[in-house]
Design a protein around this motif. Structure first.
Motif, PDB file in Angstrom:
ATOM      1  N   GLY A  79       0.811  -1.217   0.000  1.00 17.56           N
ATOM      2  CA  GLY A  79       0.000   0.000   0.000  1.00 17.56           C
ATOM      3  C   GLY A  79       0.840   1.260   0.000  1.00 17.56           C
ATOM      4  N   LEU A  80       1.917   1.274   0.771  1.00 12.40           N
ATOM      5  CA  LEU A  80       2.804   2.439   0.796  1.00 12.40           C
ATOM      6  C   LEU A  80       3.455   2.643  -0.578  1.00 12.40           C
ATOM      7  CD1 LEU A  80       4.153   4.732   2.329  1.00 12.40           C
ATOM      8  CD2 LEU A  80       5.907   3.102   3.079  1.00 12.40           C
ATOM      9  N   THR A  81       3.879   1.561  -1.195  1.00 13.61           N
ATOM     10  CA  THR A  81       4.463   1.644  -2.527  1.00 13.61           C
ATOM     11  C   THR A  81       3.430   2.159  -3.531  1.00 13.61           C
ATOM     12  OG1 THR A  81       5.930  -0.194  -1.986  1.00 13.61           O
ATOM     13  CG2 THR A  81       5.676   0.348  -4.320  1.00 13.61           C
ATOM     14  N   ARG A  87       0.908   8.828  -6.603  1.00 12.37           N
ATOM     15  CA  ARG A  87       1.155  10.269  -6.424  1.00 12.37           C
ATOM     16  C   ARG A  87       2.173  10.773  -7.442  1.00 12.37           C
ATOM     17  NH1 ARG A  87       1.100  11.684   0.019  1.00 12.37           N
ATOM     18  NH2 ARG A  87      -1.165  11.503   0.249  1.00 12.37           N
ATOM     19  N   LEU A  88       3.219  10.011  -7.675  1.00 11.90           N
ATOM     20  CA  LEU A  88       4.217  10.369  -8.681  1.00 11.90           C
ATOM     21  C   LEU A  88       3.580  10.438 -10.071  1.00 11.90           C
ATOM     22  CD1 LEU A  88       7.282  10.772  -9.379  1.00 11.90           C
ATOM     23  CD2 LEU A  88       7.327   8.303  -9.785  1.00 11.90           C
ATOM     24  N   LEU A  89       2.774   9.444 -10.412  1.00 10.01           N
ATOM     25  CA  LEU A  89       2.121   9.426 -11.723  1.00 10.01           C
ATOM     26  C   LEU A  89       1.152  10.594 -11.893  1.00 10.01           C
ATOM     27  CD1 LEU A  89       1.499   5.602 -12.127  1.00 10.01           C
ATOM     28  CD2 LEU A  89       2.991   7.033 -13.540  1.00 10.01           C
ATOM     29  N   LYS A  90       0.419  10.926 -10.847  1.00 10.20           N
ATOM     30  CA  LYS A  90      -0.522  12.053 -10.930  1.00 10.20           C
ATOM     31  C   LYS A  90       0.217  13.371 -11.161  1.00 10.20           C
ATOM     32  CE  LYS A  90      -4.456  10.218  -8.488  1.00 10.20           C
ATOM     33  NZ  LYS A  90      -5.757  10.696  -8.168  1.00 10.20           N
ATOM     34  N   ARG A  91       1.324  13.564 -10.462  1.00 13.56           N
ATOM     35  CA  ARG A  91       2.099  14.798 -10.658  1.00 13.56           C
ATOM     36  C   ARG A  91       2.709  14.849 -12.054  1.00 13.56           C
ATOM     37  NH1 ARG A  91       4.900  14.103  -5.224  1.00 13.56           N
ATOM     38  NH2 ARG A  91       3.261  14.745  -3.825  1.00 13.56           N
ATOM     39  N   TRP A  92       3.086  13.701 -12.565  1.00 13.47           N
ATOM     40  CA  TRP A  92       3.719  13.642 -13.879  1.00 13.47           C
ATOM     41  C   TRP A  92       2.702  13.852 -14.995  1.00 13.47           C
ATOM     42  CZ3 TRP A  92       4.054   9.314 -17.536  1.00 13.47           C
ATOM     43  CH2 TRP A  92       4.937   9.563 -18.579  1.00 13.47           C
ATOM     44  N   THR A  93       1.553  13.192 -14.928  1.00 12.74           N
ATOM     45  CA  THR A  93       0.565  13.288 -16.008  1.00 12.74           C
ATOM     46  C   THR A  93      -0.304  14.536 -15.897  1.00 12.74           C
ATOM     47  OG1 THR A  93      -1.061  11.948 -14.806  1.00 12.74           O
ATOM     48  CG2 THR A  93       0.428  10.774 -16.320  1.00 12.74           C
ATOM     49  N   ARG A  94      -0.626  14.963 -14.687  1.00 15.54           N
ATOM     50  CA  ARG A  94      -1.411  16.173 -14.431  1.00 15.54           C
ATOM     51  C   ARG A  94      -2.730  16.200 -15.213  1.00 15.54           C
ATOM     52  NH1 ARG A  94       1.570  19.764 -11.580  1.00 15.54           N
ATOM     53  NH2 ARG A  94       0.325  21.541 -12.219  1.00 15.54           N
ATOM     54  N   ARG A  95      -3.358  15.069 -15.347  1.00 20.69           N
ATOM     55  CA  ARG A  95      -4.635  14.990 -16.064  1.00 20.69           C
ATOM     56  C   ARG A  95      -5.749  15.554 -15.188  1.00 20.69           C
ATOM     57  NH1 ARG A  95      -7.673   9.628 -18.588  1.00 20.69           N
ATOM     58  NH2 ARG A  95      -8.796  10.805 -20.176  1.00 20.69           N
ATOM     59  N   SER A 119      -6.351   6.302 -11.082  1.00 24.73           N
ATOM     60  CA  SER A 119      -7.214   6.261  -9.898  1.00 24.73           C
ATOM     61  C   SER A 119      -6.450   5.606  -8.749  1.00 24.73           C
ATOM     62  CB  SER A 119      -8.480   5.455 -10.191  1.00 24.73           C
ATOM     63  OG  SER A 119      -9.154   5.154  -8.986  1.00 24.73           O
ATOM     64  N   GLY A 120      -6.126   6.407  -7.746  1.00 22.19           N
ATOM     65  CA  GLY A 120      -5.410   5.871  -6.585  1.00 22.19           C
ATOM     66  C   GLY A 120      -6.241   4.881  -5.793  1.00 22.19           C
ATOM     67  N   HIS A 121      -7.552   5.149  -5.675  1.00 27.06           N
ATOM     68  CA  HIS A 121      -8.432   4.218  -4.965  1.00 27.06           C
ATOM     69  C   HIS A 121      -8.397   2.835  -5.627  1.00 27.06           C
ATOM     70  CE1 HIS A 121     -10.157   7.785  -3.060  1.00 27.06           C
ATOM     71  NE2 HIS A 121     -10.866   6.992  -2.276  1.00 27.06           N
ATOM     72  N   THR A 122      -8.493   2.830  -6.953  1.00 24.43           N
ATOM     73  CA  THR A 122      -8.522   1.559  -7.683  1.00 24.43           C
ATOM     74  C   THR A 122      -7.173   0.868  -7.614  1.00 24.43           C
ATOM     75  OG1 THR A 122     -10.192   2.488  -9.165  1.00 24.43           O
ATOM     76  CG2 THR A 122      -9.062   0.490  -9.903  1.00 24.43           C
ATOM     77  N   LEU A 175       1.816  -4.194  -9.552  1.00 24.40           N
ATOM     78  CA  LEU A 175       2.414  -3.927  -8.253  1.00 24.40           C
ATOM     79  C   LEU A 175       2.126  -5.055  -7.270  1.00 24.40           C
ATOM     80  CD1 LEU A 175       3.897  -2.091  -6.267  1.00 24.40           C
ATOM     81  CD2 LEU A 175       1.714  -0.939  -5.852  1.00 24.40           C
ATOM     82  N   GLY A 176       0.871  -5.490  -7.203  1.00 26.55           N
ATOM     83  CA  GLY A 176       0.519  -6.581  -6.299  1.00 26.55           C
ATOM     84  C   GLY A 176       1.281  -7.854  -6.626  1.00 26.55           C
ATOM     85  N   THR A 177       1.387  -8.157  -7.905  1.00 29.75           N
ATOM     86  CA  THR A 177       2.109  -9.361  -8.346  1.00 29.75           C
ATOM     87  C   THR A 177       3.603  -9.242  -8.046  1.00 29.75           C
ATOM     88  OG1 THR A 177       0.459  -9.730 -10.065  1.00 29.75           O
ATOM     89  CG2 THR A 177       2.577 -10.849 -10.333  1.00 29.75           C
TER      90      THR A 177
END
Length: 187
Positions: A79-81, A87-95, A119-122, A175-177
């Motif tokens: 979860g931390l990862t 967060r990194l992807l959101k800052r990078w894509t800024r969609r 989607s961080g929740h997903t 990530l889970g795998t």
């Protein structure tokens, strides 16, 4: 004080891919205007903020003995990862979120952050579910159902495009795998 609207990214340029993403987003979001639907998916989304997952980790740790502690630690590390990654992807894509740029889409609940992709929740729900299911397979009906509802809630509530959710499913699965290779469960 006015909020700055980010300039459109390539994903938001007019074209067939965006048109389909936007149309599905508008249709799902309209469904969320029904009072009970909006309340239900709002509650699911709120549980997906972390409450459900943290409660599951606590239950595993308290009732599962040493194995439960290891499973909860594995979920927490994953979860931390996931948090750092999205967060990194959101800052990078800024969609921008769909309710900000897609006509006909409204936010049924306030967002936790500014950007939409992924989607961080997903992403969290998928990665947590993969880890938890390897440790405790009988949880499959509960976790798969809840994860699907979390993913759907993000579009229905106007906070994400379907492509944000699909990308999060792919990233969360990877990530889970990967976490299972790095920290294999005790079977």
């Amino acid at each position: 004080m006015s909020m700055r609207v980010p300039s459109p990214t390539p994903e938001l340029s007019p074209g067939p891919r965006f048109a389909l993403d936007g149309r599905v987003c508008v249709m799902a979001n309209r469904w969320g205007t029904r009072r009970l639907v909006g309340l239900f998916f709002g509650a699911i989304s709120r549980l997906g903020d972390g409450v459900f997952w943290y409660a599951l980790m606590v239950v595993m740790a308290l009732l599962g003995g040493h194995r439960g502690l290891l499973a909860a630690a594995h979920m927490a590390a994953t979860g931390l990862t996931a948090l750092l990654l999205y967060r990194l992807l959101k800052r990078w894509t800024r969609r921008p979120r769909p309710y900000r740029v897609c006509p006909g889409v409204i936010a049924h609940v306030p967002p936790l952050d500014e950007f939409s992709f992924p989607s961080g929740h997903t992403l969290q729900a998928v990665s947590f579910s993969i880890v938890a299911l390897v440790w405790y397979p009988p949880l499959a009906p509960l976790l798969l159902g809840f994860t699907a509802l979390v993913a759907a809630s993000r579009v229905i509530l106007g906070l994400h495009y379907p492509s944000d959710v699909l990308a999060a499913i792919a990233i969360g699965s990877g990530l889970g795998t990967a976490s299972l290779w790095l920290m294999p469960p005790l079977i």
